[in-house]
Each structure stands twice: as C-alpha cells, then as structure tokens.
Design a protein around this motif. Structure first.
Motif, PDB file in Angstrom:
ATOM      1  N   UNK A  43      29.315  25.096  45.461  1.00  0.00           N
ATOM      2  CA  UNK A  43      28.868  26.476  45.278  1.00  0.00           C
ATOM      3  C   UNK A  43      28.555  26.740  43.818  1.00  0.00           C
ATOM      4  N   UNK A  44      27.829  27.820  43.593  1.00  0.00           N
ATOM      5  CA  UNK A  44      27.528  28.215  42.234  1.00  0.00           C
ATOM      6  C   UNK A  44      28.738  28.901  41.606  1.00  0.00           C
ATOM      7  N   UNK A  45      28.741  28.900  40.295  1.00  0.00           N
ATOM      8  CA  UNK A  45      29.801  29.597  39.580  1.00  0.00           C
ATOM      9  C   UNK A  45      29.711  31.099  39.849  1.00  0.00           C
ATOM     10  N   UNK A  46      30.848  31.728  40.020  1.00  0.00           N
ATOM     11  CA  UNK A  46      30.864  33.165  40.255  1.00  0.00           C
ATOM     12  C   UNK A  46      31.880  33.838  39.345  1.00  0.00           C
ATOM     13  N   UNK A  47      31.555  35.062  38.975  1.00  0.00           N
ATOM     14  CA  UNK A  47      32.474  35.849  38.177  1.00  0.00           C
ATOM     15  C   UNK A  47      33.626  36.349  39.024  1.00  0.00           C
ATOM     16  N   UNK A  48      34.807  36.381  38.434  1.00  0.00           N
ATOM     17  CA  UNK A  48      36.012  36.806  39.139  1.00  0.00           C
ATOM     18  C   UNK A  48      36.537  38.122  38.578  1.00  0.00           C
ATOM     19  N   UNK A  49      36.764  38.147  37.255  1.00  0.00           N
ATOM     20  CA  UNK A  49      37.358  39.336  36.657  1.00  0.00           C
ATOM     21  C   UNK A  49      37.151  39.317  35.151  1.00  0.00           C
ATOM     22  N   UNK A  50      37.040  40.518  34.560  1.00  0.00           N
ATOM     23  CA  UNK A  50      36.810  40.634  33.125  1.00  0.00           C
ATOM     24  C   UNK A  50      37.561  41.828  32.552  1.00  0.00           C
ATOM     25  N   UNK A  51      37.844  41.746  31.266  1.00  0.00           N
ATOM     26  CA  UNK A  51      38.369  42.886  30.526  1.00  0.00           C
ATOM     27  C   UNK A  51      38.230  42.612  29.038  1.00  0.00           C
ATOM     28  N   UNK A  52      38.413  43.662  28.232  1.00  0.00           N
ATOM     29  CA  UNK A  52      38.487  43.495  26.797  1.00  0.00           C
ATOM     30  C   UNK A  52      39.897  43.086  26.442  1.00  0.00           C
ATOM     31  N   UNK A  89      39.638  30.745  47.989  1.00  0.00           N
ATOM     32  CA  UNK A  89      39.839  30.907  46.552  1.00  0.00           C
ATOM     33  C   UNK A  89      39.938  29.558  45.839  1.00  0.00           C
ATOM     34  N   UNK A  90      39.967  28.486  46.599  1.00  0.00           N
ATOM     35  CA  UNK A  90      40.035  27.155  46.004  1.00  0.00           C
ATOM     36  C   UNK A  90      38.816  26.904  45.134  1.00  0.00           C
ATOM     37  N   UNK A  91      39.057  26.576  43.876  1.00  0.00           N
ATOM     38  CA  UNK A  91      37.968  26.392  42.920  1.00  0.00           C
ATOM     39  C   UNK A  91      38.556  25.941  41.590  1.00  0.00           C
ATOM     40  N   UNK A  92      37.665  25.546  40.698  1.00  0.00           N
ATOM     41  CA  UNK A  92      38.053  25.372  39.299  1.00  0.00           C
ATOM     42  C   UNK A  92      37.808  26.712  38.614  1.00  0.00           C
ATOM     43  N   UNK A  93      38.822  27.212  37.958  1.00  0.00           N
ATOM     44  CA  UNK A  93      38.749  28.509  37.294  1.00  0.00           C
ATOM     45  C   UNK A  93      38.554  28.286  35.795  1.00  0.00           C
ATOM     46  N   UNK A  94      37.623  29.035  35.234  1.00  0.00           N
ATOM     47  CA  UNK A  94      37.290  28.946  33.820  1.00  0.00           C
ATOM     48  C   UNK A  94      37.458  30.305  33.154  1.00  0.00           C
TER      49      UNK A  94
END
Length: 129
Positions: A43-52, A89-94
């Motif tokens: 699968x393509x990379x997908x955004x999960x979560x962000x914050x400052x 949710x199995x994936x490599x998380x970056x």
C-alpha cells in the motif's frame, strides 16, 4: 543536523495497545510540526496523526480517530498511543518533522500532504488476528 529517532513498535494481538515515541534533535526552532505516517505492505504511505511539538490542535486520519492519541512532551518528543489495534494497522510507522511547515498558515489545512524535510527510520507494528 536534524535527526528523528522513533521507537516502540512491536507485535501485539488484535485489540491490544502500543505506544510509539519519536524524539527530534537538532532543531533550532522552539516549535515544529511532527507527524506519524505508516506504510502497509503493498500500500501507499498514509498519514496517521500530526501535531505541533508545542501542543495545541491534534489531527488524525479517519481510520485511527478514536483509537490513536498523539501527544508531546512540549520539547522534543511526540508519542502515538495506539489502542484497540486491528490487523489493518499492521505497517511500518514513520515519524516526520518540519519547522518550515509552521512558517505559513496552511499546514493545518492538509498536514498529510505536506512535504516534510525530516524523516525517522520506521518502526514495525504488527497486529495479529
């Protein structure tokens, strides 16, 4: 030189929890944007979560909202608490970071599409069914 160090991945059963950490070093700005992305096999990379890093508004992908929580220590580390994990949710998380993302006013509009300058090595999360 900015570096990001991610940790906390592992193997967990369906419904389990994990907490990922990402520590940034080398930033001269007091505030910067940090995000978690993931890439599942095939699968393509997908955004999960962000914050400052300074706190404030938290942003989540629809697929994880209500199960994942992003937080920071206000200084240099963001965390991703992942509860009720599912096999999908199995994936490599970056983790990714940018100080220039905060120079304008548009980052919050679409943080998952921003081109981040800095990336950490991935950490594997595997959820067994």
């Amino acid at each position: 030189e900015v570096q990001l160090q991610a940790s906390g991945g592992g193997v967990v059963q369906n419904g389990g929890s994990l907490r990922l950490s990402c520590t940034a070093s080398g930033f001269t700005d007091d505030d910067f944007a940090m995000c978690w992305f993931r890439r599942a096999p095939g699968k393509e990379r997908e955004g999960v979560s962000c914050m400052r890093i300074s706190g404030g508004r938290r942003l989540y992908a629809d697929s994880v909202r209500g199960r994942f929580t992003i937080s920071s220590n206000i200084e240099d580390t963001v965390y991703l608490q992942m509860n009720n994990l599912k096999p999908e949710d199995t994936a490599v998380y970056y983790c990714a970071a940018s100080n220039s993302a905060l120079y304008g006013n548009n980052w919050y509009q679409n943080p998952f599409r921003y081109v981040y300058e800095y990336w950490g090595r991935g950490t594997q999360v595997t959820v067994s069914s």
